[in-house]
Write a protein that holds these residues in place. Structure first.
Motif, short mmCIF file in Angstrom:
data_model
loop_
_atom_site.label_atom_id
_atom_site.label_comp_id
_atom_site.label_asym_id
_atom_site.label_seq_id
_atom_site.Cartn_x
_atom_site.Cartn_y
_atom_site.Cartn_z
N TYR A 66 -11.91 -6.40 36.36
CA TYR A 66 -12.37 -5.25 37.16
C TYR A 66 -13.87 -5.34 37.45
O TYR A 66 -14.31 -5.05 38.57
N TYR A 67 -14.66 -5.73 36.43
CA TYR A 67 -16.12 -5.74 36.59
C TYR A 67 -16.68 -7.10 37.00
O TYR A 67 -17.89 -7.26 37.12
N ALA A 79 -17.11 -15.48 33.45
CA ALA A 79 -17.19 -16.28 32.22
C ALA A 79 -16.37 -15.65 31.10
O ALA A 79 -15.69 -16.35 30.34
N VAL A 80 -16.43 -14.33 30.99
CA VAL A 80 -15.64 -13.62 29.98
C VAL A 80 -14.16 -13.82 30.24
O VAL A 80 -13.39 -14.12 29.32
N ALA A 81 -13.74 -13.67 31.49
CA ALA A 81 -12.34 -13.85 31.84
C ALA A 81 -11.86 -15.26 31.51
O ALA A 81 -10.74 -15.45 30.99
N LEU A 128 -4.66 -9.74 37.54
CA LEU A 128 -4.73 -10.38 38.85
C LEU A 128 -4.87 -9.33 39.95
O LEU A 128 -5.70 -9.46 40.87
N GLN A 129 -4.07 -8.30 39.86
CA GLN A 129 -4.13 -7.24 40.88
C GLN A 129 -5.47 -6.52 40.86
O GLN A 129 -6.02 -6.17 41.92
N VAL A 130 -6.00 -6.29 39.67
CA VAL A 130 -7.30 -5.64 39.54
C VAL A 130 -8.40 -6.50 40.16
O VAL A 130 -9.25 -6.00 40.90
N ALA A 131 -8.37 -7.80 39.86
CA ALA A 131 -9.38 -8.72 40.41
C ALA A 131 -9.28 -8.80 41.93
O ALA A 131 -10.31 -8.84 42.63
N GLU A 132 -8.06 -8.82 42.46
CA GLU A 132 -7.87 -8.86 43.91
C GLU A 132 -8.38 -7.56 44.55
O GLU A 132 -9.04 -7.59 45.60
N ALA A 190 -13.45 -15.41 42.16
CA ALA A 190 -13.53 -16.40 41.08
C ALA A 190 -12.54 -16.08 39.96
O ALA A 190 -11.94 -16.99 39.38
N ILE A 191 -12.36 -14.80 39.67
CA ILE A 191 -11.42 -14.42 38.62
C ILE A 191 -9.98 -14.55 39.11
O ILE A 191 -9.10 -14.96 38.36
N VAL A 192 -9.75 -14.22 40.38
CA VAL A 192 -8.43 -14.45 40.96
C VAL A 192 -8.05 -15.92 40.83
O VAL A 192 -6.93 -16.26 40.41
#
Length: 297
Positions: free
Chosen positions: A207-208, A212-214, A236-240, A246-248
């Motif tokens: 979300y944030y 690197a944490v992910a 995945l949905q939150v990152a999208e 990058a997290i997706v």
């Protein structure tokens, strides 16, 4: 009659003398607290030599001399107080904060080390909201203090506060990568635990936008990348939703790597069992979004 008067006078004198001593001892203890606040180590040393001193006395706000010394990072004073045989290292302030919680909250590493060396220390003692020293260190990104706390064999790495937040979730929320890495190295860590809203550390990082944490979380063998929050949203949905590409990509790559591992393990029977990358994604991860990614190629 005269004997009665003498006895009464003696009793009155003893009561007065006792009250005077109590008042004097309270004044000494108050002076100790003030000296600790002021960082006056020499005065603290002198006061501690008085056998009548109450080393654990709190002022009207609930602060003891040890709490004051720790909160302001007066290491030498904290050491003097901790050497006193009557010291209560776990005594709590009115809000439940202990000296160790203050040290962790403010990042006073040297003082935290002194406190943790005391055999009576309760490393997991929480404040009135359920917050522990480890949570405070994680919340504020105090890596060195977190490392000291995690080295204590009694530490509970998964304890949560009244809202269900753990140290790992707090570190993920604020993007404190070094603290996350330390927590994940603890074999007892529950990487998938969620807070009262159902948010895991991975969801918070997604979300944030803390890439690197992910990535560290996804590298943990126990991670569940499809765990949904109370709104039914996966990481995945939150990152999208938040546009964190990058997290997706990191979550998609995680899924593809899992598919590849499964395909290799089952290469001899892949067609017989219909264990193609697409079916493996659905079977292993249960993630329709990622299955769509693979199916589009």
């Amino acid at each position: 009659y005269f004997k009665m008067r003498i006895d009464i006078s003696k009793a009155v004198f003893e009561e007065w003398h006792s009250d005077e001593l109590i008042q004097k001892n309270e004044q000494l203890s108050d002076a100790l607290i003030e000296a600790a606040k002021d960082g006056d180590a020499a005065k603290v040393d002198v006061l501690l030599d008085n056998p009548s001193i109450d080393v654990n006395k709190a002022d009207r706000y609930g602060d003891t001399a040890l709490m004051c010394a720790v909160r302001d990072g007066h290491t030498a004073i904290a050491e003097l107080l901790l050497d006193h045989p009557a010291i209560d290292v776990n005594k709590a302030y009115s809000n439940g904060n202990t000296a160790l919680i203050y040290a962790a909250e403010n990042g006073h590493t040297a003082v935290a080390e002194l406190l943790l060396a005391n055999p009576a220390i309760d490393v997991n003692k929480a404040d009135r909201y359920g917050g522990t020293a480890l949570q405070k260190a994680a919340y504020n990104g105090h890596t060195a203090v977190a490392e000291l706390l995690l080295a204590n064999p009694a530490i509970d790495v998964n304890t949560s506060n009244s809202d269900g937040w753990t140290a790992l979730q707090m570190a993920a929320y604020y993007g404190h990568t070094a603290v996350v890495e330390l927590l994940l190295a603890n074999p007892a860590i529950d990487v998938n635990t969620s807070n009262s809203d159902g948010w895991t550390a991975l969801q918070l990082a997604a979300y944030y936008g803390h890439t690197a944490v992910a990535e560290f979380l996804l590298a943990n063998p126990g991670i569940n990348p499809n765990q949904a929050n109370n709104n039914g949203e996966t990481p995945l949905q939150v990152a999208e939703l938040r546009g964190h590409a990058a997290i997706v990509n990191a979550i998609n790559n995680y899924a593809l790597n899992k598919v590849s591992e499964t395909a290799i393990r089952n290469s001899e029977t892949a067609y017989k069992d219909d264990n193609t990358p697409l079916s493996a994604t659905n079977k292993v991860l249960g993630n329709k979004d990622l299955a769509g990614v693979i199916g589009s190629y």
